[in-house]
Write a protein that holds these residues in place. Structure first.
Motif, PDB file in Angstrom:
ATOM      1  N   ASP A   1      89.992  30.464  -5.285  1.00  0.00           N
ATOM      2  CA  ASP A   1      91.281  29.774  -5.262  1.00  0.00           C
ATOM      3  C   ASP A   1      91.487  28.958  -6.535  1.00  0.00           C
ATOM      4  O   ASP A   1      92.555  29.004  -7.144  1.00  0.00           O
ATOM      5  CB  ASP A   1      91.366  28.871  -4.020  1.00  0.00           C
ATOM      6  CG  ASP A   1      92.784  28.424  -3.744  1.00  0.00           C
ATOM      7  OD1 ASP A   1      93.704  29.260  -3.773  1.00  0.00           O
ATOM      8  OD2 ASP A   1      92.968  27.215  -3.504  1.00  0.00           O
ATOM      9  N   ALA A   2      90.463  28.235  -6.959  1.00  0.00           N
ATOM     10  CA  ALA A   2      90.566  27.435  -8.188  1.00  0.00           C
ATOM     11  C   ALA A   2      90.714  28.330  -9.420  1.00  0.00           C
ATOM     12  O   ALA A   2      91.487  28.029 -10.327  1.00  0.00           O
ATOM     13  CB  ALA A   2      89.346  26.530  -8.340  1.00  0.00           C
ATOM     14  N   ALA A   3      89.992  29.438  -9.439  1.00  0.00           N
ATOM     15  CA  ALA A   3      90.026  30.337 -10.593  1.00  0.00           C
ATOM     16  C   ALA A   3      91.384  31.026 -10.729  1.00  0.00           C
ATOM     17  O   ALA A   3      91.788  31.384 -11.832  1.00  0.00           O
ATOM     18  CB  ALA A   3      88.916  31.382 -10.487  1.00  0.00           C
ATOM     19  N   LEU A   4      92.083  31.192  -9.628  1.00  0.00           N
ATOM     20  CA  LEU A   4      93.372  31.874  -9.663  1.00  0.00           C
ATOM     21  C   LEU A   4      94.559  30.924  -9.697  1.00  0.00           C
ATOM     22  O   LEU A   4      95.706  31.357  -9.573  1.00  0.00           O
ATOM     23  CB  LEU A   4      93.508  32.820  -8.472  1.00  0.00           C
ATOM     24  CG  LEU A   4      92.550  34.005  -8.476  1.00  0.00           C
ATOM     25  CD1 LEU A   4      92.859  34.939  -7.324  1.00  0.00           C
ATOM     26  CD2 LEU A   4      92.598  34.755  -9.783  1.00  0.00           C
ATOM     27  N   ASP A   5      94.294  29.658  -9.885  1.00  0.00           N
ATOM     28  CA  ASP A   5      95.382  28.696 -10.006  1.00  0.00           C
ATOM     29  C   ASP A   5      96.059  28.927 -11.353  1.00  0.00           C
ATOM     30  O   ASP A   5      95.429  28.826 -12.396  1.00  0.00           O
ATOM     31  CB  ASP A   5      94.835  27.269  -9.907  1.00  0.00           C
ATOM     32  CG  ASP A   5      95.936  26.246  -9.828  1.00  0.00           C
ATOM     33  OD1 ASP A   5      97.028  26.577  -9.339  1.00  0.00           O
ATOM     34  OD2 ASP A   5      95.704  25.106 -10.255  1.00  0.00           O
TER      35      ASP A   5
ATOM     36  N   GLU B   1      98.735  36.548  -0.421  1.00  0.00           N
ATOM     37  CA  GLU B   1      99.370  35.257  -0.119  1.00  0.00           C
ATOM     38  C   GLU B   1      99.455  34.381  -1.368  1.00  0.00           C
ATOM     39  O   GLU B   1     100.457  33.713  -1.585  1.00  0.00           O
ATOM     40  CB  GLU B   1      98.613  34.549   0.996  1.00  0.00           C
ATOM     41  CG  GLU B   1      98.761  35.242   2.337  1.00  0.00           C
ATOM     42  CD  GLU B   1      97.824  34.701   3.406  1.00  0.00           C
ATOM     43  OE1 GLU B   1      97.195  33.642   3.197  1.00  0.00           O
ATOM     44  OE2 GLU B   1      97.730  35.350   4.466  1.00  0.00           O
ATOM     45  N   ARG B   2      98.438  34.374  -2.202  1.00  0.00           N
ATOM     46  CA  ARG B   2      98.477  33.588  -3.450  1.00  0.00           C
ATOM     47  C   ARG B   2      99.567  34.136  -4.370  1.00  0.00           C
ATOM     48  O   ARG B   2     100.335  33.378  -4.932  1.00  0.00           O
ATOM     49  CB  ARG B   2      97.138  33.615  -4.167  1.00  0.00           C
ATOM     50  CG  ARG B   2      97.270  32.974  -5.567  1.00  0.00           C
ATOM     51  CD  ARG B   2      96.001  32.561  -6.186  1.00  0.00           C
ATOM     52  NE  ARG B   2      95.405  31.390  -5.642  1.00  0.00           N
ATOM     53  CZ  ARG B   2      95.842  30.143  -5.829  1.00  0.00           C
ATOM     54  NH1 ARG B   2      96.941  29.922  -6.500  1.00  0.00           N
ATOM     55  NH2 ARG B   2      95.202  29.126  -5.330  1.00  0.00           N
ATOM     56  N   ALA B   3      99.655  35.446  -4.500  1.00  0.00           N
ATOM     57  CA  ALA B   3     100.689  36.045  -5.345  1.00  0.00           C
ATOM     58  C   ALA B   3     102.082  35.706  -4.802  1.00  0.00           C
ATOM     59  O   ALA B   3     102.999  35.406  -5.581  1.00  0.00           O
ATOM     60  CB  ALA B   3     100.498  37.555  -5.432  1.00  0.00           C
ATOM     61  N   GLN B   4     102.226  35.713  -3.505  1.00  0.00           N
ATOM     62  CA  GLN B   4     103.508  35.346  -2.907  1.00  0.00           C
ATOM     63  C   GLN B   4     103.850  33.881  -3.181  1.00  0.00           C
ATOM     64  O   GLN B   4     105.014  33.551  -3.413  1.00  0.00           O
ATOM     65  CB  GLN B   4     103.498  35.616  -1.399  1.00  0.00           C
ATOM     66  CG  GLN B   4     103.492  37.097  -1.071  1.00  0.00           C
ATOM     67  CD  GLN B   4     103.257  37.374   0.401  1.00  0.00           C
ATOM     68  OE1 GLN B   4     102.803  36.522   1.166  1.00  0.00           O
ATOM     69  NE2 GLN B   4     103.562  38.602   0.813  1.00  0.00           N
ATOM     70  N   ARG B   5     102.862  33.017  -3.186  1.00  0.00           N
ATOM     71  CA  ARG B   5     103.101  31.601  -3.505  1.00  0.00           C
ATOM     72  C   ARG B   5     103.539  31.435  -4.956  1.00  0.00           C
ATOM     73  O   ARG B   5     104.438  30.655  -5.251  1.00  0.00           O
ATOM     74  CB  ARG B   5     101.844  30.756  -3.232  1.00  0.00           C
ATOM     75  CG  ARG B   5     101.648  30.406  -1.790  1.00  0.00           C
ATOM     76  CD  ARG B   5     100.642  29.275  -1.593  1.00  0.00           C
ATOM     77  NE  ARG B   5      99.384  29.440  -2.278  1.00  0.00           N
ATOM     78  CZ  ARG B   5      98.295  29.992  -1.748  1.00  0.00           C
ATOM     79  NH1 ARG B   5      98.302  30.440  -0.520  1.00  0.00           N
ATOM     80  NH2 ARG B   5      97.187  30.074  -2.450  1.00  0.00           N
ATOM     81  N   VAL B   6     102.903  32.167  -5.866  1.00  0.00           N
ATOM     82  CA  VAL B   6     103.308  32.100  -7.272  1.00  0.00           C
ATOM     83  C   VAL B   6     104.763  32.546  -7.402  1.00  0.00           C
ATOM     84  O   VAL B   6     105.561  31.915  -8.081  1.00  0.00           O
ATOM     85  CB  VAL B   6     102.375  32.954  -8.169  1.00  0.00           C
ATOM     86  CG1 VAL B   6     102.936  33.092  -9.575  1.00  0.00           C
ATOM     87  CG2 VAL B   6     100.974  32.351  -8.205  1.00  0.00           C
TER      88      VAL B   6
END
Length: 188
Positions: A61-65, A117-122
């Motif tokens: 999660d931190a690395a993909l921020d 989900e991370r890509a959707q948040r971005v």
């Protein structure tokens, strides 16, 4: 003196871990990357990774921020919006650390729902607000989706599949060829 150098050492260790994690996740994907391999790449003990990030999920999660730092489209020349957006995405894909982050996102999203989900948040937190600043707010989700499909399609072909004609294109060619399409989506 130890008190002053400790935060610097801590920051340097965190930075080394994140750099190693981004590389390792980009190369191996989330499932195959290990804390031990990331720690070895960073030149530290695996316990340090756990100390700073708790577990592999926390580290991922931190690395993909990522902060896309998209241009303020409302302040730009209306006829240059597509070129600005296309140019910014190419910059992001071709310069560390965002290149590794975005590569990992696109590669891992195919197999991991958490990455989706991370890509959707971005998309929701960064691309949508930029698109909302121009054109009709009512159709901004539609326009932002088209822009995402264009830029992710380009990224998939250029950076993941490495299709020779797409890889051979210069930064300027991509902006010149893709910019008008993005412009159309922004001003539908």
């Amino acid at each position: 003196m130890t008190v002053e150098t400790s935060p610097r050492r801590s920051d340097a260790t965190r930075a080394a871990i994140l750099e190693a994690a981004r590389r390792r996740f980009a190369e191996d994907g989330f499932r195959k990357a290990t804390i031990r391999a990331i720690a070895a790449d960073a030149g530290i003990d695996p316990s340090m990774v756990m100390r700073y990030y708790g577990n592999k999920d926390g580290l991922f999660d931190a690395a993909l921020d990522v902060d896309l730092q998209l241009p303020d489209l409302a302040a730009a020349e209306p006829d240059s919006l597509g070129e600005l957006v296309a140019g910014r995405f190419i910059e992001l894909w071709e310069n560390p650390p965002t290149a590794d982050i975005l590569f990992t996102l696109i590669r891992s999203a195919v197999t991991d729902e958490a990455v989706v989900e991370r890509a959707q948040r971005v998309f929701a937190q960064q691309l949508m607000p930029a698109v909302l600043r121009v054109g009709d707010p009512g159709d901004a989700p539609h326009r932002a989706g088209l822009i995402a499909s264009q830029m992710l399609g380009l990224a998939l072909c250029r950076y993941v599949l490495r299709l020779p004609p797409v890889v051979a294109m210069t930064h300027a060619q991509i902006v010149a060829d893709i910019g008008p399409t993005v412009q159309k989506y922004l001003t539908l």
